[in-house]
Design an enzyme around this catalytic site. Structure first.
Site, PDB file in Angstrom:
ATOM      1  N   GLU A   1      81.893 111.577  48.513  1.00  0.00           N
ATOM      2  CA  GLU A   1      81.349 111.776  49.858  1.00  0.00           C
ATOM      3  C   GLU A   1      82.454 111.745  50.911  1.00  0.00           C
ATOM      4  O   GLU A   1      82.423 112.502  51.887  1.00  0.00           O
ATOM      5  CB  GLU A   1      80.314 110.692  50.174  1.00  0.00           C
ATOM      6  CG  GLU A   1      79.066 110.754  49.317  1.00  0.00           C
ATOM      7  CD  GLU A   1      79.154 109.888  48.067  1.00  0.00           C
ATOM      8  OE1 GLU A   1      78.114 109.431  47.586  1.00  0.00           O
ATOM      9  OE2 GLU A   1      80.276 109.669  47.569  1.00  0.00           O
TER      10      GLU A   1
ATOM     11  N   CYS B   1      76.877 105.247  47.174  1.00  0.00           N
ATOM     12  CA  CYS B   1      77.016 103.850  46.764  1.00  0.00           C
ATOM     13  C   CYS B   1      76.652 102.940  47.933  1.00  0.00           C
ATOM     14  O   CYS B   1      76.704 103.322  49.097  1.00  0.00           O
ATOM     15  CB  CYS B   1      78.435 103.565  46.279  1.00  0.00           C
ATOM     16  SG  CYS B   1      79.714 103.659  47.550  1.00  0.00           S
TER      17      CYS B   1
ATOM     18  N   HIS C   1      86.083 108.397  47.001  1.00  0.00           N
ATOM     19  CA  HIS C   1      84.717 108.698  46.593  1.00  0.00           C
ATOM     20  C   HIS C   1      84.366 110.101  47.078  1.00  0.00           C
ATOM     21  O   HIS C   1      84.838 110.544  48.139  1.00  0.00           O
ATOM     22  CB  HIS C   1      83.745 107.673  47.162  1.00  0.00           C
ATOM     23  CG  HIS C   1      83.657 106.421  46.346  1.00  0.00           C
ATOM     24  ND1 HIS C   1      82.504 105.689  46.220  1.00  0.00           N
ATOM     25  CD2 HIS C   1      84.598 105.787  45.598  1.00  0.00           C
ATOM     26  CE1 HIS C   1      82.724 104.643  45.437  1.00  0.00           C
ATOM     27  NE2 HIS C   1      83.986 104.676  45.057  1.00  0.00           N
TER      28      HIS C   1
ATOM     29  N   ARG D   1      86.337 114.389  54.699  1.00  0.00           N
ATOM     30  CA  ARG D   1      87.696 114.633  55.198  1.00  0.00           C
ATOM     31  C   ARG D   1      88.072 116.117  55.033  1.00  0.00           C
ATOM     32  O   ARG D   1      88.801 116.675  55.859  1.00  0.00           O
ATOM     33  CB  ARG D   1      88.691 113.720  54.491  1.00  0.00           C
ATOM     34  CG  ARG D   1      88.414 112.232  54.733  1.00  0.00           C
ATOM     35  CD  ARG D   1      89.473 111.336  54.100  1.00  0.00           C
ATOM     36  NE  ARG D   1      90.730 111.397  54.830  1.00  0.00           N
ATOM     37  CZ  ARG D   1      91.001 110.712  55.933  1.00  0.00           C
ATOM     38  NH1 ARG D   1      90.079 109.914  56.465  1.00  0.00           N
ATOM     39  NH2 ARG D   1      92.167 110.807  56.530  1.00  0.00           N
TER      40      ARG D   1
END
Length: 456
Positions: A44, A97, A42, A49
């Protein structure tokens, strides 16, 4: 920077192989090596990372005594802290989400919107239906109270900034009853949904439904009521991201942002070198369905009451803002342009990562591996994303070996640490903070088993 919508299922996750008569801790056969696949793609998470990769490079610059680093020496040996007035702002083109995407739909909006369809179930926090079967955990009662806020519609000023107008409200308890459930279940509904309905006589649109999130309630914990309309979701719950058929082990982006708001964005490994966690100062969401109350509830309020955290760890009052800029390639934007098209919109399977680092800043992955990887090449160094666990771990190890023993922090000095798991567990203050957070706020958090983390 990060883009992406996919998340791999648990069956595709790679772990230490103990089924063929040997333990793959030394990994003579790289095919069985865990840590080389990107589990959660995803946007975000890819962005976070990528940010960790940037922080590792900045820490290397600091340890090499280069002035251009964002870090300066702390008060403890081997520890560093951010330069004064250094802040980080997180921008997302869509609400994360999970809990932050459970947003009320007013009557006029509902009439103009298309109905929720299965096409939206692509792992993003869009309007989607949760088709999970009700489990026995749904029978349990949830009694929660929290302080929530409702923010009136954002209005962009002439200078490009936006005004935020808070209005205190109290979350209320509502009982919902299903035909197959003789005991009413206490389910927390958002305050702006209830208050908006009470004040329809004052000209406020009536709230008739909520945007769905595709994230599923954590197995074994309280589940959604799934009653049509306002009662479909229960708010404030931990959720896991949906996979393509196979359930994932990845927590929703709302849950992860709540965790970062207490533990920081740097992770356990970098915490060895940091005197204080690296927190976000603000989270800005682009033009899309948005609720200030839902964002605050999901990211701030669930962990606001945490106490007895180690020194340096503090639940943050991160600024939550919405921009009037819409991502031009979002589903909603494309649908408006192609109103008469019968072409089915399919989310891109690739995830793009970019970091402000000198070597290979751009990284593109698909299905957890670098784009273009064939089945034969899986397990090779060339197949790995630069932001997968094992690659970030190797970058961290290079940082450690570049520093003399006497200049290392206490947690790394003269220690016999081998695996990724060993180094994470050795970050004692971070692990203690994470333990406190799980025990007081995020009780149902799905943790990866250690066999996914024992790699070198």
């Amino acid at each position: 920077m990060g883009t992406g919508t996919k998340c791999i299922g648990q069956n595709k996750m790679r772990k230490t192989d103990t089924t063929i008569g040997r333990h793959c801790r030394k990994f003579e056969d790289e095919k069985c090596k865990p840590g080389d696949i990107l589990n959660d793609s995803h946007a975000e998470i890819v962005a976070k990372r990528s940010f960790q990769r940037y922080l590792l490079h900045q820490m290397w610059l600091a340890a090499s005594h280069q002035q251009c680093s964002i870090f300066i020496p702390g008060t403890e040996t081997g520890k560093w802290k951010l330069k004064p007035n250094t802040i980080f702002v997180f921008f997302s083109s869509h609400t994360p989400c999970g809990d932050a995407s459970i947003i009320p739909i007013s009557e006029p909006e509902n009439q103009l919107s298309k109905p929720v369809t299965g096409d939206d179930a692509a792992g993003q926090s869009e309007r989607r239906s949760n088709h999970d079967h009700l489990g026995p955990e749904d029978k349990r009662k949830s009694e929660k109270t929290a302080s929530n806020h409702i923010i009136k519609r954002m209005k962009t000023d002439d200078d490009g900034y936006f005004s935020v107008i808070p209005e205190d409200l109290t979350v209320q308890q509502v009982s919902v009853k299903r035909e197959d459930d003789t005991n009413p279940k206490s389910c927390e509904c958002s305050a702006d949904m209830q208050t908006a309905n009470k004040e329809t006589g004052l000209g406020r649109p009536k709230v008739v439904d909520v945007y769905r999130t595709g994230a599923k309630c954590v197995p074994g914990e309280l589940g959604d009521a799934r009653i049509p309309g306002l009662g479909y979701h229960c708010v404030g719950l931990l959720r896991v991201k949906p996979g393509r058929g196979d359930r994932t082990c990845s927590m929703s982006c709302s849950d992860k942002l709540a965790r970062w708001n207490v533990l920081g964005c740097q992770g356990a490994l970098l915490m060895h070198f940091l005197q204080y966690p690296v927190y976000l100062s603000a989270i800005v969401v682009g033009k899309c369905p948005y609720s200030q109350e839902a964002m605050r509830r999901a990211i701030v309020e669930r962990c606001q009451h945490i106490s007895f955290l180690p020194d340096g760890f503090v639940p943050q009052e991160v600024k939550l803002l919405q921009s009037d800029l819409r991502f031009e390639h979002s589903r909603q934007a494309i649908q408006e342009v192609q109103t008469n098209s019968k072409t089915k919109l399919v989310p891109c399977s690739a995830a793009i990562s970019w970091s402000a680092v000198p070597e290979q800043p751009l990284d593109v992955t698909s299905d957890g591996f670098r784009q273009g990887t064939t089945k034969k090449r899986i397990g090779s160094h060339q197949s790995r994303s630069k932001i997968c666990k094992v690659e970030l771990f190797h970058t961290f190890q290079k940082l450690v070996t570049s520093i003399s023993q006497e200049d290392l922090p206490d947690t790394l000095r003269m220690k016999t640490l081998e695996t990724y798991w060993d180094y994470k567990e050795a970050a004692l203050n971070y692990q203690e903070a994470w333990k406190v957070l799980r025990s007081q706020a995020l009780l149902g958090w799905v943790k990866n088993a250690t066999e996914y983390l024992h790699f070198t």
